[in-house]
Design an enzyme around this catalytic site. Structure first.
Site, PDB file in Angstrom:
ATOM      1  N   SER A 154      -2.002 -27.663 -80.812  1.00 27.49           N
ATOM      2  CA  SER A 154      -3.399 -27.803 -81.185  1.00 27.49           C
ATOM      3  C   SER A 154      -3.634 -27.036 -82.487  1.00 27.49           C
ATOM      4  O   SER A 154      -2.819 -27.125 -83.407  1.00 27.49           O
ATOM      5  CB  SER A 154      -4.302 -27.309 -80.055  1.00 27.49           C
ATOM      6  N   SER A 155      -4.700 -26.269 -82.578  1.00 29.54           N
ATOM      7  CA  SER A 155      -5.013 -25.542 -83.808  1.00 29.54           C
ATOM      8  C   SER A 155      -6.110 -24.539 -83.516  1.00 29.54           C
ATOM      9  O   SER A 155      -6.936 -24.749 -82.619  1.00 29.54           O
ATOM     10  CB  SER A 155      -5.478 -26.510 -84.900  1.00 29.54           C
ATOM     11  N   TYR A 167     -11.748 -33.231 -87.233  1.00 33.78           N
ATOM     12  CA  TYR A 167     -10.470 -32.595 -86.904  1.00 33.78           C
ATOM     13  C   TYR A 167     -10.658 -31.551 -85.809  1.00 33.78           C
ATOM     14  O   TYR A 167      -9.945 -31.551 -84.793  1.00 33.78           O
ATOM     15  CB  TYR A 167      -9.874 -31.954 -88.155  1.00 33.78           C
ATOM     16  N   LYS A 171      -9.110 -31.467 -81.907  1.00 35.56           N
ATOM     17  CA  LYS A 171      -8.276 -30.367 -81.441  1.00 35.56           C
ATOM     18  C   LYS A 171      -8.904 -29.677 -80.230  1.00 35.56           C
ATOM     19  O   LYS A 171      -8.197 -29.241 -79.315  1.00 35.56           O
ATOM     20  CB  LYS A 171      -8.038 -29.373 -82.576  1.00 35.56           C
TER      21      LYS A 171
END
Length: 270
Positions: A154-155, A167, A171
């Protein structure tokens, strides 16, 4: 999907942590994905990986000098039927699966007033959609092997606000799926976890280009990190390998940041 017909030095495992393990890694031709593939092979795993372009996959194979322990396939992970065929083919070639890593991902579009419906759909398909289809297709193979581990990259943008919203939203969806799937699949012995990298310093990518082209801006960005040093992909790969291994057999449903304490995920400061 193909093995190797190239001659070269054989890739000798350096440890036994993953000997006998069969693992799928999406987006494994270079960058973080490439580091994950290298590490798993070095520790004895058989790995199947995919990427959009053939050339980087061929380059990875040449750099490793491997044979049938590495299978590669060129495909777009946002196309569900191609991704599912890849997973099934890997399981057939290896005689089953023990782990999967959803490393492929990306984003398209700009700010909320400029991003199109297609930008949102594409970003969602690359991140949340790809992870969902990978987990769904891999689950029967993992269950047949007596369990296994699913890891999604993920981030920190999944919970630390930053541009672009499409984005971050995709995520964040990955993180919710991890928590949900860990409960859903736990009875089958399948663990599900997320690793959330901070901004990684990868040769030729955004932050490396900034470092070379605008050193002052790069230096200012490093202030977001307590140690003033960006994350390196090998650091993230180590954590992914841990979550795939038996060392993490009691770990499921978590999001594990590997961000060196990063604050804002982008130079925009939010």
């Amino acid at each position: 999907m193909a093995g190797s017909s190239e001659q070269g030095k054989r890739f000798v495992p350096s440890t036994g942590r993953f000997i006998g393990r069969r693992i799928v890694v999406t987006g494994g031709s270079r960058g973080l994905g490439g580091e994950v593939v290298r590490l798993l092979l070095a520790e004895g795993a058989r790995v199947a990986t995919c990427a959009r372009k053939v050339e980087p996959l061929d380059g990875l194979r040449r750099s490793l000098g491997v044979g049938d322990e590495l299978l590669t396939c060129s495909l777009d992970v946002a196309v569900p039927e191609l991704l599912e065929q890849f997973v099934d083919s890997a399981a057939e070639a290896f005689g089953g699966l023990d782990g999967v890593v959803a490393c492929a991902g990306g984003a398209r579009g700009r700010g909320i007033t400029e991003a199109t419906v297609e930008d949102w759909a594409t970003t969602w398909a690359l991140n949340a959609g790809h992870f969902a289809r990978l987990a769904a297709r891999a689950t029967p193979h993992l269950r047949a092997s007596g369990g296994g581990s699913i890891v999604v990259v993920s981030s920190i943008s999944g919970w630390k606000p930053g541009p672009q919203a499409q984005y971050g939203a995709s995520k964040a969806a990955q993180l919710h799926m991890v928590a949900s799937l860990a409960r859903e699949l736990g009875s089958a012995g399948i663990r599900v976890n997320a690793v959330s990298p901070g901004s990684m310093l990868i040769p030729g990518k955004r932050w490396d280009r900034m470092r070379q082209e605008d050193p002052a801006a790069f230096e200012q960005f490093t202030a977001e990190f307590p140690g003033r040093e960006l994350v390196r992909p090998e650091e993230v790969a180590d954590v992914i390998a841990f979550l795939l291994s038996d060392q993490a057999r009691g770990v499921t449903g978590i999001n594990l940041p590997v961000d060196r304490g990063q604050n804002a995920p982008t130079p925009e400061g939010y």
